[in-house]
Design a protein around this motif. Structure first.
Motif, short mmCIF file in Angstrom:
data_model
loop_
_atom_site.label_atom_id
_atom_site.label_comp_id
_atom_site.label_asym_id
_atom_site.label_seq_id
_atom_site.Cartn_x
_atom_site.Cartn_y
_atom_site.Cartn_z
N GLY A 156 9.97 8.87 53.75
CA GLY A 156 8.91 9.69 54.32
C GLY A 156 9.33 11.05 54.82
N ARG A 157 10.61 11.34 54.82
CA ARG A 157 11.08 12.62 55.34
C ARG A 157 10.78 13.78 54.39
NH1 ARG A 157 17.29 11.89 56.62
NH2 ARG A 157 17.10 10.27 55.00
N TYR A 158 10.59 14.96 54.99
CA TYR A 158 10.46 16.18 54.21
C TYR A 158 11.82 16.78 53.87
CZ TYR A 158 5.52 16.43 55.73
OH TYR A 158 4.18 16.20 55.97
N VAL A 159 12.79 16.62 54.75
CA VAL A 159 14.11 17.25 54.60
C VAL A 159 15.18 16.18 54.71
CG1 VAL A 159 15.69 19.01 55.48
CG2 VAL A 159 13.22 19.39 55.61
N VAL A 160 16.12 16.19 53.77
CA VAL A 160 17.22 15.23 53.77
C VAL A 160 18.53 16.00 53.64
CG1 VAL A 160 18.32 13.31 52.53
CG2 VAL A 160 15.82 13.41 52.73
N SER A 161 19.36 15.91 54.66
CA SER A 161 20.68 16.56 54.65
C SER A 161 20.59 18.04 54.27
CB SER A 161 21.64 15.83 53.70
OG SER A 161 21.85 14.50 54.12
N GLY A 162 19.54 18.71 54.79
CA GLY A 162 19.40 20.14 54.54
C GLY A 162 18.71 20.48 53.24
N TRP A 163 18.19 19.48 52.52
CA TRP A 163 17.48 19.72 51.26
C TRP A 163 16.02 19.33 51.40
CZ3 TRP A 163 19.67 21.73 46.75
CH2 TRP A 163 21.06 21.86 46.76
N ARG A 164 15.13 20.16 50.85
CA ARG A 164 13.72 19.82 50.77
C ARG A 164 13.34 19.64 49.30
NH1 ARG A 164 11.85 25.83 50.77
NH2 ARG A 164 10.39 25.81 49.02
N ALA A 165 12.27 18.93 49.05
CA ALA A 165 11.80 18.72 47.69
C ALA A 165 10.34 19.13 47.59
CB ALA A 165 11.96 17.26 47.29
N ASP A 166 9.98 19.79 46.49
CA ASP A 166 8.61 20.24 46.26
C ASP A 166 8.21 19.93 44.82
OD1 ASP A 166 8.14 21.79 48.83
OD2 ASP A 166 9.90 22.85 48.07
N THR A 167 6.93 19.72 44.63
CA THR A 167 6.43 19.56 43.28
C THR A 167 6.60 20.88 42.53
OG1 THR A 167 4.21 20.11 44.06
CG2 THR A 167 4.78 17.77 43.88
N TYR A 168 7.03 20.78 41.29
CA TYR A 168 7.25 21.97 40.47
C TYR A 168 5.93 22.64 40.11
CZ TYR A 168 8.16 24.69 36.26
OH TYR A 168 8.20 25.70 35.32
N ILE A 169 5.88 23.96 40.24
CA ILE A 169 4.77 24.74 39.70
C ILE A 169 5.37 25.80 38.79
CG2 ILE A 169 3.14 24.32 41.57
CD1 ILE A 169 3.84 27.05 42.71
N ALA A 170 4.73 26.01 37.65
CA ALA A 170 5.26 26.94 36.65
C ALA A 170 5.09 28.38 37.11
CB ALA A 170 4.54 26.73 35.32
N GLY A 171 5.99 29.24 36.64
CA GLY A 171 5.86 30.66 36.89
C GLY A 171 7.16 31.31 37.32
N THR A 172 7.13 32.62 37.38
CA THR A 172 8.26 33.43 37.84
C THR A 172 7.72 34.59 38.67
OG1 THR A 172 8.17 34.80 35.84
CG2 THR A 172 9.70 32.92 35.82
N PRO A 173 8.56 35.13 39.57
CA PRO A 173 8.13 36.36 40.26
C PRO A 173 7.96 37.49 39.25
CG PRO A 173 10.00 35.34 41.37
CD PRO A 173 9.86 34.65 40.04
N GLU A 174 6.87 38.23 39.35
CA GLU A 174 6.60 39.34 38.44
C GLU A 174 6.13 40.55 39.26
OE1 GLU A 174 3.91 38.39 35.28
OE2 GLU A 174 4.90 36.49 34.81
N PRO A 175 6.29 41.75 38.70
CA PRO A 175 5.87 42.96 39.42
C PRO A 175 4.36 43.17 39.39
CG PRO A 175 6.79 43.58 37.29
CD PRO A 175 6.99 42.09 37.44
N ARG A 176 3.63 42.14 39.79
CA ARG A 176 2.15 42.22 39.89
C ARG A 176 1.83 42.39 41.37
NH1 ARG A 176 0.76 37.25 35.75
NH2 ARG A 176 -1.32 37.41 36.70
N HIS A 177 2.20 43.57 41.88
CA HIS A 177 2.26 43.78 43.33
C HIS A 177 0.89 43.72 44.00
CE1 HIS A 177 6.35 44.74 42.43
NE2 HIS A 177 6.03 45.83 41.77
N ASP A 178 -0.12 44.26 43.37
CA ASP A 178 -1.45 44.20 43.98
C ASP A 178 -1.93 42.76 44.10
OD1 ASP A 178 -2.59 47.12 44.27
OD2 ASP A 178 -1.53 47.08 42.36
N GLU A 179 -1.59 41.95 43.12
CA GLU A 179 -1.98 40.55 43.18
C GLU A 179 -1.26 39.80 44.30
OE1 GLU A 179 -2.54 38.55 39.22
OE2 GLU A 179 -1.77 40.47 38.49
N VAL A 180 -0.01 40.20 44.58
CA VAL A 180 0.71 39.59 45.69
C VAL A 180 0.01 39.91 47.01
CG1 VAL A 180 2.88 39.58 47.00
CG2 VAL A 180 2.93 39.57 44.50
#
Length: 284
Positions: free
Chosen positions: A74-98
């Motif tokens: 049930g923990r969110y963090v284990v020994s300094g590691w967190r886990a998240d569900t993967y979402i697709a994508g990369t940072p892009e220079p779409r600055h207004d959208e940010v």
């Protein structure tokens, strides 16, 4: 970037033993993908657990949010590691959208209570969290870097660090009182918003600060101008944000203070900030 591979006991505790960890590089900074889950080292347990708890139920129209993946106990963090569900994508220079993401996200976080850890001052031994806490306060406190000095942080001696402090103090003289409510905001949008074609923007984390919502949007604009190749018109396109000149001023002071205080700052990061300083001086 984190090059430390998730240890076996962390993989076991999260129940992630069917796939080998694969470093994600710039698509998810510091993350290791294991099947449909991403493991990341966290700089601070309390902040990581808070972010996970918020993202677990947060809904923001027009956004994809990485949900926490709990360990088998049930923990969110284990020994300094967190886990998240993967979402697709990369940072892009779409600055207004940010910046649009900032506005939508902060409407949703406006009702959140202030986390208690945000009240704690920086203290030795200094971690990255202490550096960012001191830098945040430097932009708002009466005497910039007072909190950093009280925590025993040494002022920089490298020429670029000294220059960043000088610019910080120059900008401090241009501050005016602002009358905006503070709330929980995400202060690191630049590297945590992912784009995947025409899909809704995704967000991998919430790095909490207790500041006016337009300040967080301004930090994203400062980062985009300094290091993301954004055009200077980006500042004017969002000038209808409340107290925008002062928000840009304080966001720039924040980034200058980070540059001055962070032990891993490099001289190559300063020219981008100098560009922003000149823009902000014209703005205020």
């Amino acid at each position: 970037m984190n090059t430390v591979e998730p240890p076996e006991h962390v993989l076991n505790t999260f129940g992630l033993t069917s796939h080998p960890p694969v470093a994600m590089g710039e698509s998810w900074i510091g993350g290791w993908r294991v099947g449909e889950v991403v493991l990341s080292l966290v700089p601070d347990h309390a902040r990581a657990a808070w972010s996970a708890a918020v993202r677990e139920t947060l809904y923001v129209e027009g956004m994809r949010i990485a949900r926490p993946f709990r360990a088998t106990d049930g923990r969110y963090v284990v020994s300094g590691w967190r886990a998240d569900t993967y979402i697709a994508g990369t940072p892009e220079p779409r600055h207004d959208e940010v910046v649009l993401v900032a506005d939508r996200l902060h409407e949703a976080t406006a009702s959140l209570e202030r986390p208690r850890f945000l009240l704690q001052p920086p203290a030795p031994p200094h971690t990255d969290v202490d550096v960012f806490t001191a830098a945040d306060r430097a932009a708002w406190e009466e005497v910039p870097l007072r909190s950093a000095r009280a925590a025993g942080m040494a002022e920089p001696t490298a020429p670029d660090g000294v220059q960043s402090v000088e610019m910080l103090r120059t900008l401090a003289k241009l501050r005016k009182p602002v009358d905006l409510p503070s709330q929980v905001v995400h202060g690191d949008l630049f590297g945590t918003v992912l784009f995947a074609g025409a899909a809704a923007p995704g967000i991998t984390d919430i790095v909490p600060y207790w500041r006016p919502a337009p300040w967080a949007a301004a930090v994203a604009v400062v980062d985009a101008l300094a290091w993301g190749g954004a055009d200077t018109e980006l500042v004017q396109r969002w000038s209808d944000q409340p107290e925008w000149p002062q928000m840009m001023l304080r966001a720039t002071m924040f980034r200058l203070a980070v540059h001055a205080l962070h032990p891993r700052s490099t001289a190559g990061a300063l020219p981008g900030l100098q560009r922003v300083v000149e823009l902000v001086r014209l703005l205020v």
